[in-house]
Design an enzyme around this catalytic site. Structure first.
Site, short mmCIF file in Angstrom:
data_model
loop_
_atom_site.label_atom_id
_atom_site.label_comp_id
_atom_site.label_asym_id
_atom_site.label_seq_id
_atom_site.Cartn_x
_atom_site.Cartn_y
_atom_site.Cartn_z
N HIS A 169 0.90 -1.01 0.05
CA HIS A 169 0.02 -0.03 -0.13
C HIS A 169 0.61 1.37 -0.12
CE1 HIS A 169 -3.38 2.61 0.45
NE2 HIS A 169 -4.17 1.39 0.77
N ASN A 222 -11.57 -3.27 -19.79
CA ASN A 222 -11.10 -3.45 -18.38
C ASN A 222 -12.17 -3.53 -17.52
OD1 ASN A 222 -10.15 -2.90 -16.06
ND2 ASN A 222 -9.30 -0.76 -16.28
#
Lengths: 436, 496
Positions: B303, B424
């Protein structure tokens, strides 16, 4: 009338594409296609039961599958090399509108105005009923192939194979033929291309449905003068006479009727039934004003009959070839001119009737989405018609000799025609004539 | 000609040297053990049987000693087996296939764009340029609500799309695995942008009448990498609950999020995001070992949200006209590359063979001590994995990763083709890619797969799977009807 005007409300608009990507070459348009550029074609089918209750997205993918066979229907016009119009088959899609109408189907058929009928729309009526309308530029398709497209859709929806798959390219043998015959039609087309724009008047439309019994009676009446008259000959002659009486009388001149026939033949013809594009032939029938006034219905019907019978094979094709011959230096097609008009034009739909045993089969009335649910009524309309008016003679759902005649005339003339005694004698059922 | 030959011979020599080095380092233990074992064996043989018996008699074995040592061995073995993490198996998965009526060819998309953005030709041009270079094909699908002119994204339509996709994909999974809905112990649904009340997982529980003691979770707002986050969560839960099944559903509901304004940075997602979804069945039951397709080896999450730029890189906000859209910043690629590097640093030691790790270590030491100008050594991940599934976020993402990891065209073929055929599809794109590899018949027992996903935040998550049994083509899945047409060549710019 005014409170009836806004009865159709458009609910949604979307675009429909084929189920598989096709990616094809641009579809080239013929010379005749280019010539029809100023007009539009509208075909509307009325059904008593709505086959698309659950909405388009939930129904079977019949339209998507059908569009796989018709790439030009999904494409868009573009200027190709050499300046001629082509259809770029880019799958942009068919624009579909969904609208609801504030009245029931029967009331609409009784009282609606032609101007309220619209483009590829699914119009839902109160209490059930659906009208599906197809609109397209005349450059892409003529009424016959528009009807065949729609019929193929219903066949796909029923799960049956398509009876007349579209044919886009004619066999090369027809491309070049000599212009030996048909001098009249060539002269006619030549004058038409040079004719000036006539002043535009407000046109109105009315539909007359004539029953099998009445037509049979009339044919029997004129049997002596014209033994082989077809219902088309009879009705074309009748309406021509009645309309001519209404117009400003011009005794010194000839009256002309432009007859529009479809060149396609169901079997063995130079242009097959499934040809997708324009295949129409326009010819002129002129008679002295006095003759028209005084001679009987039988005589005029005989003239029409003779005229139509004389047109065959080569004659019909020569008209098409004339357009081809008007190409410019770089192969550019000539500017389009108004094909329907300025004279009174009469369109024949007799080619849609195929005799089948003891009865006959009507192409447009076979377009049933579900077995047994045939359309209640079919309307044909040509956009941008100017001049004296347009008469369309179509088969009726009753079959046999029954016919439906749609007449487009300037407003006052139409009102008078609807009161005309000779026509009232035929006891027609009036549809879509704007009266309640 | 003479010049090429020495180069060729030198490169060939280099290749063999490299291969030799790899074999040596990766199997160093074997190389060390074998001589020792041989020497001992020879020694023993030389002694002769009588001598051996004498040696054994001299070692006095007490009964108590024997019992204690054997109990110790058994005790150690039990502790080892009990503390070993459970094996997590991916029994099977299913991907959503949209109906053909939802197909959106380029021409239709551009025409709608022109009609909806009548007063903004520059925005329309921008969309066209993006679409030309996007790498998408003509068969991607948008939900029905977006087909209308103008689009009608109501909540009802969004729920409708959610039901179609999620129920479609779960039905497919239940059928493939013969799973009884009552046997589902854990349910995790992830959908980033659509989060109604009751949640989508509650919707699933309601439709399939799942048990009242089910452990259900609904993850929203976590972007395109939420699929792997859900897998991580499922893994942790399956460590705690023995003998359980977990169903993970990954999807993205497009209907409510179609941007209707004219800001260019926010129009980009409209061009790329398409309908899609996937459902996976994970299990820690031992009997699933026979039929499971994959075994989960590692999940690594990185992250970068601590960095402000990374945090604002994919940001949902209102444009000056008040229309909500997702703003993609211009340095998205740089941030993605950075996040990837971070992720690789963690996953590298877990998966790379010893040879690559040593090389990396040497170059690292070399750069620190000897010469900072040495090029950093990029470990060759092709030795650790047979297949790569890179999130099909866009053509640029796949190009960037191919360059960074030095992958060949065949390695990224699954990602490119999934982008072309399905667009996508956010968190489910990894599963379409995996399905492609299976449909091509390339998945063999023992193959290792690396799934990499990027998402808003900015997150980079990886999952490593090992194939449990060879999967024979033809497979049933979203590629069933079109796999023969692939791979296709995707031009740099499609002429529109």
């Amino acid at each position: 009338m005014s409170e009836n005007r806004i009865r159709v409300t458009v609910n949604s608009k979307l675009t429909w594409v084929s189920s598989k990507p096709l990616g094809g070459k641009p579809h080239e348009l013929s010379a005749l296609d280019h010539a029809m550029a100023l007009h539009t074609v509208h075909v509307i089918f009325y059904y008593r039961a709505n086959p698309f209750e659950r909405g388009l997205f939930d129904s079977d993918f019949s339209l998507s599958d059908l569009l796989c066979m018709y790439p030009p229907v999904m494409g868009r016009f573009a200027r190709g090399d050499g300046g001629n119009w082509v259809v770029k088959c880019n799958e942009a899609g068919v624009r579909t509108l969904r609208a609801s109408v504030g009245t029931t189907l029967d009331e609409w058929l009784r009282s609606a105005d032609a101007s309220e009928e619209r483009n590829l729309t699914l119009n839902e009526f109160e209490g059930g009923g659906l009208a599906i309308g197809l609109s397209c530029p005349h450059m892409l398709a003529d009424p016959t192939c528009a009807t065949l497209f729609f019929k193929s859709w219903t066949e796909t929806n029923r799960g049956e194979p398509v009876r007349h798959p579209p044919i886009y390219h004619l066999p090369a043998a027809n491309a070049r033929r000599s212009l030996s015959m048909g001098i009249n039609s060539i002269k006619y087309l030549g004058t038409k291309s040079k004719s000036a724009e006539s002043p535009s008047e407000k046109m109105a439309t009315a539909t007359f449905r004539l029953s099998h019994a009445i037509i049979k009676q009339c044919l029997a009446q004129i049997h002596d003068e014209c033994p082989d008259a077809t219902p088309f000959d009879l009705l074309a002659a009748l309406f021509w006479i009645r309309i001519m009486r209404l117009k400003m009388p011009r005794h010194d001149q000839k009256h002309s009727l432009s007859i529009c026939l479809d060149v396609r033949k169901p079997v063995h013809g130079p242009i097959p039934y499934g040809y997708f594009g324009n295949a129409l032939h326009f010819s002129l029938l002129s008679l002295d004003a006095e003759l028209l006034d005084t001679a009987g219905l039988g005589h005029v019907a005989g003239e029409v009959h003779r005229h139509v019978a004389d047109l065959h094979g080569e004659e019909l094709l020569s008209g098409i070839n004339w357009f081809e011959s008007r190409k410019g230096e770089i192969g550019q097609y000539a500017q389009p001119f108004r094909m329907y008009g300025p004279e009174l034009t009469c369109i024949s739909m007799e080619h849609m009737i195929t005799p089948k045993g003891s009865t006959c089969e009507l192409s447009m009335y076979e377009a049933a989405f579900e077995k047994g649910e045939k359309p209640v009524h079919v309307t044909y309309r040509v956009g941008n018609v100017e001049g004296e008016g347009l008469i369309t003679v179509m088969p009726s759902p009753e079959a046999g000799l029954a016919r439906t005649v749609t007449v487009t005339l300037p407003e006052e003339q139409l009102a008078e025609l609807c009161e005309d005694q000779a026509i009232m004698d035929l006891q027609p059922t009036m549809l879509l004539s704007g009266k309640t | 000609m003479a010049q090429i030959l020495p180069l060729f011979t030198s490169s060939v020599k280099l290749k063999y040297v490299k291969l030799g080095y790899q074999y040596l380092v990766n199997h160093i233990l074997t190389f060390l053990l074998i001589p020792i074992m041989l020497a001992t064996a020879l020694k023993i043989l030389r002694l002769g049987p009588v001598e051996i018996l004498n040696v054994l008699k001299s070692l006095r074995f007490d009964l108590v000693q024997i019992l204690c040592s054997s109990f110790l061995v058994i005790f150690v073995a039990t502790v080892y087996f009990m503390s070993k993490p459970r094996c997590i198996y991916l029994v099977d998965y299913a991907c959503y296939k949209a109906p053909v009526t939802c197909r959106v060819p380029f021409a239709t998309f551009m025409e709608h764009s022109r009609l909806n953005l009548k007063d903004n030709p520059k925005s329309v041009d921008f969309q066209m340029r993006i679409l030309e270079r996007s790498g998408l094909g003509e068969e991607t699908c948008l939900p029905p609500a977006i087909h209308y002119i103008p689009p009608s994204p109501t909540m009802e339509a969004a729920r409708g799309e959610a039901e179609d996709v999620i129920f479609g994909v779960i039905d497919s999974l239940l059928q493939k695995t013969n799973l009884n809905p009552k046997d589902i112990d854990i349910l995790i649904v992830n959908c980033s942008l659509f989060s109604p009340t009751p949640s989508l997982s509650a919707m699933v529980v309601n439709k399939y009448k799942l048990r009242s003691n089910i452990k259900s979770y609904n993850l929203s707002g976590m972007g395109c990498s939420a699929g792997l986050i859900s897998i991580d969560l499922a893994r942790d839960l399956l460590q705690v609950h023995p003998n359980s099944n977990a169903v993970v559903v990954s999807t993205e509901i497009i209907t409510p999020n179609y941007y209707q304004g004219k800001e260019r940075a926010m129009l980009l997602p409209n061009c790329l995001f398409r309908m899609g979804g996937a459902a996976m069945l994970l299990s820690n039951k031992r009997r699933e070992r026979r039929r499971a397709k994959y075994r989960l080896v590692h999940v690594v999450r990185t992250h970068k949200g601590g960095d402000d730029k990374a945090y604002r890189c994919v940001y949902e906000e209102e444009d000056p006209q008040g229309k909500v859209g997702i703003n993609l910043s211009k340095d998205l690629m740089v941030i993605a590359a950075d996040a990837l590097k971070s992720n690789i640093t963690t996953i590298g030691p877990l998966v790379l063979p010893a040879s690559e790790q040593l090389l990396f270590l040497f170059t690292l030491i070399g750069r620190k001590i000897f010469n900072p100008k040495w090029k950093p050594y990029i470990p060759d991940f092709k030795q650790a994995f047979e297949h790569f599934c890179i999130h099909a976020g866009g053509r640029a993402v796949i190009d960037e990763l191919q360059k960074n990891l030095q992958l060949s065209a065949e390695h990224v073929e699954a990602s490119r083709m999934a982008l072309h055929r399905f667009g996508n599809t956010s968190s489910s794109s990894l599963w379409y890619e995996l399905s492609y590899i299976e449909a091509k018949g390339r998945m063999k027992k023992g193959d290792r797969v690396w799934q990499i996903a990027f998402g808003s935040g900015f997150k980079c998550n990886s999952a490593v799977w090992k194939c449990n049994r060879s999967i024979k083509a033809p497979t049933d899945g979203p590629w069933q009807d079109c796999i023969d047409r692939y791979p296709v060549h995707i031009p740099e710019i499609v002429k529109l």
